[in-house]
Design a protein around this motif. Structure first.
Motif, PDB file in Angstrom:
ATOM      1  N   ASN A 165       0.864  -1.194   0.000  1.00 36.98           N
ATOM      2  CA  ASN A 165       0.000   0.000   0.000  1.00 36.98           C
ATOM      3  C   ASN A 165       0.899   1.241   0.000  1.00 36.98           C
ATOM      4  O   ASN A 165       1.503   1.554   1.027  1.00 36.98           O
ATOM      5  N   ASN A 197       0.301   4.586  -0.326  1.00 38.40           N
ATOM      6  CA  ASN A 197      -0.163   5.868   0.203  1.00 38.40           C
ATOM      7  C   ASN A 197      -0.151   5.837   1.732  1.00 38.40           C
ATOM      8  O   ASN A 197      -0.839   5.028   2.343  1.00 38.40           O
ATOM      9  N   GLN A 198       0.645   6.736   2.335  1.00 42.38           N
ATOM     10  CA  GLN A 198       0.897   6.676   3.780  1.00 42.38           C
ATOM     11  C   GLN A 198       0.337   7.911   4.488  1.00 42.38           C
ATOM     12  O   GLN A 198       0.689   9.039   4.145  1.00 42.38           O
ATOM     13  N   TYR A 237       0.551  13.298   5.014  1.00 45.15           N
ATOM     14  CA  TYR A 237       0.098  12.328   4.007  1.00 45.15           C
ATOM     15  C   TYR A 237       1.016  12.389   2.799  1.00 45.15           C
ATOM     16  O   TYR A 237       1.273  13.459   2.241  1.00 45.15           O
ATOM     17  N   THR A 277      -0.039   5.008  11.728  1.00 44.04           N
ATOM     18  CA  THR A 277       0.194   5.082  10.290  1.00 44.04           C
ATOM     19  C   THR A 277      -0.897   4.276   9.595  1.00 44.04           C
ATOM     20  O   THR A 277      -1.115   3.103   9.930  1.00 44.04           O
ATOM     21  N   SER A 289      -1.899   2.860   5.989  1.00 44.49           N
ATOM     22  CA  SER A 289      -1.367   2.594   4.647  1.00 44.49           C
ATOM     23  C   SER A 289      -2.513   2.195   3.732  1.00 44.49           C
ATOM     24  O   SER A 289      -3.257   1.257   4.043  1.00 44.49           O
TER      25      SER A 289
END
Length: 374
Positions: free
Chosen positions: A254, A256-257, A313, A340, A342
């Motif tokens: 994944n 996008n953090q 983000y 976090t 993800s």
């Protein structure tokens, strides 16, 4: 037989053991606590036939030994209102009469024959043994219980799964929409073994285990488990069947953090969630660099809410939907100040991990997204 012990020690122990007793039992004797006096100790047992929990209290004075069964409501109600003081039990084992003397009064009631109380089968030799710190086990169970299912068709999902491998011990729970995986790297075995602990004994353990250290020894075979802890022992029937391959559903890529303050996000969700549709509890996330917009709406009642939170983000701008109540539960069962999250895309499971992990542990929670009607 005569013995004396502390009223508060007895009351607190009875309160925790009483959770195993069902309101309706197949055997009338299971409405009782079993009292056994041996070696200057009082051992108390409670059971619902599938789960048996036993705990011992040291006695101040003791004359004679024996065993008898006491109706649970009678003894619970009798001692819970008493302030701290010594209680003296005078018991006639032959006539099944019990006299409890306290500072300003006396109770009289009838005991039951202890011989009718069912005894547990010992776990045979050769069973697998796991030794784990009581605080760690309590934390792992507490973090996992909310994610267990109530599924009559797939009973294996209705408990907490213990998976012992050469890499460590994983304690897992999932209802298909959310998943919790606690990994402990201190506990390993070259011989893989696993069991599914039902929700009721897991909840009992959560309530009786201390967080002050001390080892818990879990002994199990294919059908039963025995859990020994500082104050007693729990024996229970296990859920039989194969737990799904939980690692397979956890995405590893994944990109996008989102890093965000857990309590800030939790508070915002609690403010926005009351405006969501009651049937879906859908909460929408709109993510872009530096900002998270949380929104909900109920078209039928013309209600809506929207809130913006500053966050860290990195990733593509994204709209994704989650069940607000599930996300609230996940965040409530984490301790870290920051988490976090993800994300892959709006159709892929989101992974939530604490920024600060417990020592020698890896905690991961997963939540499935909900479809957005853009």
């Amino acid at each position: 037989m005569r013995f004396t012990l502390s009223s508060t020690a007895l009351s607190s122990r009875l309160q925790s053991l009483s959770r195993v007793i069902n309101s309706k039992n197949s055997l009338p004797i299971l409405d009782c606590f079993l009292f056994e006096v041996r070696n200057n100790q009082l051992s108390i047992t409670a059971s619902d036939s599938e789960n048996v929990i036993q705990s011992a209290i040291g006695l101040d004075t003791c004359e004679g030994e024996g065993e008898f069964a006491v109706p649970n409501r009678t003894i619970l109600d009798a001692v819970k209102e008493l302030p701290e003081q010594p209680l003296t039990f005078n018991v006639d084992i032959n006539k099944f009469t019990v006299e409890v003397v306290y500072q300003n009064g006396i109770y009289h009631f009838t005991a039951q024959n202890a011989g009718e109380y069912p005894h547990t089968q010992a776990i045979p030799d050769g069973a697998t043994v796991i030794t784990i710190d009581s605080g760690v086990l309590s934390d792992n169970i507490s973090r996992s219980l909310f994610a267990t299912a109530q599924n009559e068709l797939r009973p294996v999902m209705n408990g907490v799964y213990f998976d012992l491998t050469a890499d460590g011990l994983a304690i897992v729970a999932s209802d298909g929409q959310k998943l919790v995986r606690n990994r402990n790297f201190n506990i390993k075995s070259d011989t893989p073994a696993s069991f599914i602990l039902p929700k009721k004994p897991a909840t009992l353990l959560k309530n009786v285990l201390g967080r002050d250290g001390g080892d818990v020894v879990i002994k199990f075979d294919d059908r039963n488990a025995e859990v020994r802890f500082a104050d007693g022992v729990l024996s229970c029937r296990l859920i039989e069947g194969r737990f799904p391959n939980y690692n397979k559903v956890i995405p590893t890529d994944n990109p996008n953090q989102l890093v965000i303050d857990r309590k800030v996000l939790l508070s915002a969700l609690r403010r926005v969630l009351p405006f969501a549709s009651e049937s879906s509890l859908l909460v929408r996330f709109h993510l872009e660099m530096g900002n998270l917009e949380i929104s909900s709406e109920d078209i039928d009642f013309a209600t809506s809410a929207k809130e913006n939170i500053t966050c860290d983000y990195t990733g593509q701008p994204m709209n994704i939907g989650f069940k607000g109540s599930s996300l609230t539960e996940i965040l409530s069962n984490l301790d870290s100040e920051e988490v976090t999250i993800s994300l892959g895309d709006p159709s892929r499971a989101g992974i939530i991990v604490p920024v600060t992990q417990p020592e020698n542990c890896d905690v991961l929670m997963l939540i499935m997204p909900m479809l957005l009607n853009d």
